[in-house]
Design a protein around this motif. Structure first.
Motif, PDB file in Angstrom:
ATOM      1  N   UNK A 161      30.429  24.171  32.787  1.00  9.41           N
ATOM      2  CA  UNK A 161      31.715  23.857  32.980  1.00  9.41           C
ATOM      3  C   UNK A 161      32.697  25.006  31.710  1.00  9.41           C
ATOM      4  N   UNK A 162      31.938  25.302  30.693  1.00  5.85           N
ATOM      5  CA  UNK A 162      32.377  26.037  29.729  1.00  5.85           C
ATOM      6  C   UNK A 162      32.467  27.792  30.275  1.00  5.85           C
ATOM      7  N   UNK A 163      31.633  27.972  31.085  1.00  9.44           N
ATOM      8  CA  UNK A 163      31.587  29.191  31.797  1.00  9.44           C
ATOM      9  C   UNK A 163      32.722  29.333  32.606  1.00  9.44           C
ATOM     10  N   UNK A 164      32.910  28.464  33.287  1.00  7.29           N
ATOM     11  CA  UNK A 164      33.905  28.241  34.539  1.00  7.29           C
ATOM     12  C   UNK A 164      35.511  28.153  33.725  1.00  7.29           C
ATOM     13  N   UNK A 165      35.335  27.356  32.713  1.00  6.58           N
ATOM     14  CA  UNK A 165      36.697  27.501  32.022  1.00  6.58           C
ATOM     15  C   UNK A 165      36.898  28.897  31.179  1.00  6.58           C
ATOM     16  N   UNK A 166      35.943  29.963  30.713  1.00 11.32           N
ATOM     17  CA  UNK A 166      36.297  31.039  30.274  1.00 11.32           C
ATOM     18  C   UNK A 166      36.782  31.981  31.179  1.00 11.32           C
ATOM     19  N   UNK A 227      23.396  36.823  34.592  1.00 11.82           N
ATOM     20  CA  UNK A 227      22.723  35.752  35.674  1.00 11.82           C
ATOM     21  C   UNK A 227      21.444  35.267  35.121  1.00 11.82           C
ATOM     22  N   UNK A 228      20.815  35.873  34.317  1.00 15.71           N
ATOM     23  CA  UNK A 228      19.448  35.558  33.868  1.00 15.71           C
ATOM     24  C   UNK A 228      19.414  34.512  32.628  1.00 15.71           C
ATOM     25  N   UNK A 229      20.799  34.153  32.149  1.00 10.67           N
ATOM     26  CA  UNK A 229      20.712  33.117  30.947  1.00 10.67           C
ATOM     27  C   UNK A 229      20.245  31.859  31.396  1.00 10.67           C
ATOM     28  N   UNK A 230      19.452  31.325  30.578  1.00  9.28           N
ATOM     29  CA  UNK A 230      18.864  30.015  30.614  1.00  9.28           C
ATOM     30  C   UNK A 230      19.897  28.976  30.160  1.00  9.28           C
ATOM     31  N   UNK A 231      20.761  29.384  29.196  1.00  9.12           N
ATOM     32  CA  UNK A 231      21.668  28.392  28.796  1.00  9.12           C
ATOM     33  C   UNK A 231      22.923  28.310  29.620  1.00  9.12           C
ATOM     34  N   UNK A 232      23.514  27.059  29.849  1.00  9.58           N
ATOM     35  CA  UNK A 232      24.812  27.228  30.349  1.00  9.58           C
ATOM     36  C   UNK A 232      24.722  26.837  31.929  1.00  9.58           C
ATOM     37  N   UNK A 233      23.518  26.474  32.103  1.00  5.83           N
ATOM     38  CA  UNK A 233      23.455  26.371  33.791  1.00  5.83           C
ATOM     39  C   UNK A 233      23.838  25.129  34.220  1.00  5.83           C
ATOM     40  N   UNK A 234      23.747  23.950  33.177  1.00  6.95           N
ATOM     41  CA  UNK A 234      23.704  22.680  33.777  1.00  6.95           C
ATOM     42  C   UNK A 234      25.173  22.200  32.969  1.00  6.95           C
ATOM     43  N   UNK A 235      25.531  20.745  33.392  1.00  9.09           N
ATOM     44  CA  UNK A 235      26.743  20.091  32.903  1.00  9.09           C
ATOM     45  C   UNK A 235      26.223  19.463  31.494  1.00  9.09           C
ATOM     46  N   UNK A 236      24.920  19.144  31.644  1.00  5.11           N
ATOM     47  CA  UNK A 236      24.347  18.299  30.253  1.00  5.11           C
ATOM     48  C   UNK A 236      23.678  19.220  29.427  1.00  5.11           C
ATOM     49  N   UNK A 237      23.685  19.298  28.108  1.00 10.21           N
ATOM     50  CA  UNK A 237      23.168  20.035  27.027  1.00 10.21           C
ATOM     51  C   UNK A 237      22.067  19.387  26.581  1.00 10.21           C
ATOM     52  N   UNK A 238      20.661  20.082  26.527  1.00 14.27           N
ATOM     53  CA  UNK A 238      19.523  19.757  26.346  1.00 14.27           C
ATOM     54  C   UNK A 238      19.238  20.679  25.090  1.00 14.27           C
ATOM     55  N   UNK A 239      19.546  20.536  23.853  1.00  8.25           N
ATOM     56  CA  UNK A 239      19.381  21.624  22.667  1.00  8.25           C
ATOM     57  C   UNK A 239      18.473  20.997  21.875  1.00  8.25           C
TER      58      UNK A 239
END
Length: 305
Positions: A161-166, A227-239
């Motif tokens: 959602x952060x990516x979409x908001x940007x 497109x290859x970023x593994x971060x920011x793919x989901x709506x939940x953060x597992x960091x």
């Protein structure tokens, strides 16, 4: 498009290279394996006896122009105190690969291999924006090699959602239209989000010069990196928290990764993370207020913050 000798961007690139050289760094290129070649600025080979006396510091640039455009003020400030290494990430500057891998994990692994190849055993990292993604992964991969971590203006904790908001804030259709501008208009949109100062007085010919000289190469490969970023793919953060001490530096007016992401990132990274906010700056505080940025980072690295 004006020839290179009339291009302000080309002329300034020459100046930037001279700044790096005057700080004691030299331009070097190394094959880290059969597929990947990395370019970096680092201590001159003949200065090996001097490098033993100083700790090592790696500056990792963000998505945009090559490294010399993003770290000039930091190289000049930190070089007297650290062995400074400034790599160009893969598909930026003169770094390239024949591998099909395009993730930030691959970038991190490649930088780790580069540093091992040139004999840098332990080091601290400073990563800005996309470079912060790479710095985070390096720290997670090699806790025994990475001493301290600075993450600047980097939404390592971003969600889909952060990516979409940007993209919505930019009023564009896709993230690559923002991060890989093809026109003066698109570059104005990017700088409007990334820089706190109003750049309306800058003429289009300069922005076009910038796009032509700094955004025209490896465009398809850079789209694949996004497109290859593994971060920011989901709506939940597992960091995962990091073992190292972590400094998070953020501009209070950042519109690429808003400030609320910084406070959330601090909580996710655990008790060893601290947050410093630089007022009246946006996504590039190391450029907009280099004096304060450098002081904050140096105090952290030297143990007084």
């Amino acid at each position: 498009m004006a020839p290179s000798f009339l291009s302000l961007v080309s002329l300034y690139s020459i100046y930037l290279r001279r700044c790096f050289a005057s700080a004691g760094l030299s331009s070097q290129t190394i094959d880290i394996d059969d597929e990947t070649t990395l370019h970096f600025w680092g201590p001159k080979l003949e200065d090996d006896h001097k490098t033993l006396k100083k700790p090592s510091l790696v500056l990792i640039h963000g998505f945009g122009p090559e490294a010399i455009w993003q770290w000039r003020k930091q190289v000049q400030f930190f070089a007297p105190h650290f062995n400074v290494y400034v790599p160009d990430l893969i598909f930026f500057g003169h770094s390239t690969t024949r591998s099909i891998q395009r993730t930030e994990l691959f970038q991190a692994a490649s930088l780790g291999k580069l540093l091992e190849t040139i004999g840098v055993e332990r080091f601290s990292v400073v990563g800005t924006s996309y470079g912060g993604f790479v710095a985070y992964h390096m720290a997670r991969m090699w806790p025994e090699r990475v001493e301290k971590v600075t993450i600047a203006s980097s939404g390592v904790n971003m969600k889909r959602g952060d990516n979409e908001a940007l993209v919505k804030r930019a009023n564009l259709e896709r993230i690559d239209h923002l991060m890989l501008p093809e026109s003066a208009s698109q570059l104005r949109t990017l700088t409007g989000l990334a820089v706190s100062k109003n750049l309306d007085i800058v003429p289009d010919f300069f922005f076009n010069d910038f796009v032509h000289n700094l955004y025209s190469e490896n465009r398809q490969e850079k789209k694949e990196l996004l497109k290859g970023l593994t971060l920011g793919k989901e709506e939940t953060v597992t960091l995962s928290p990091l073992e190292q001490d972590v400094l998070i530096v953020w501009g209070d007016q950042d519109q690429i990764f808003p400030l609320k992401m910084a406070t959330e990132l601090k909580e996710l990274l655990g008790k060893k993370a601290r947050l410093e906010i630089i007022e009246n700056t946006s996504h590039v505080p190391q450029i907009e207020n280099p004096g304060l940025f450098n002081s904050i980072v140096k105090n952290f690295l030297c143990g007084s913050l």
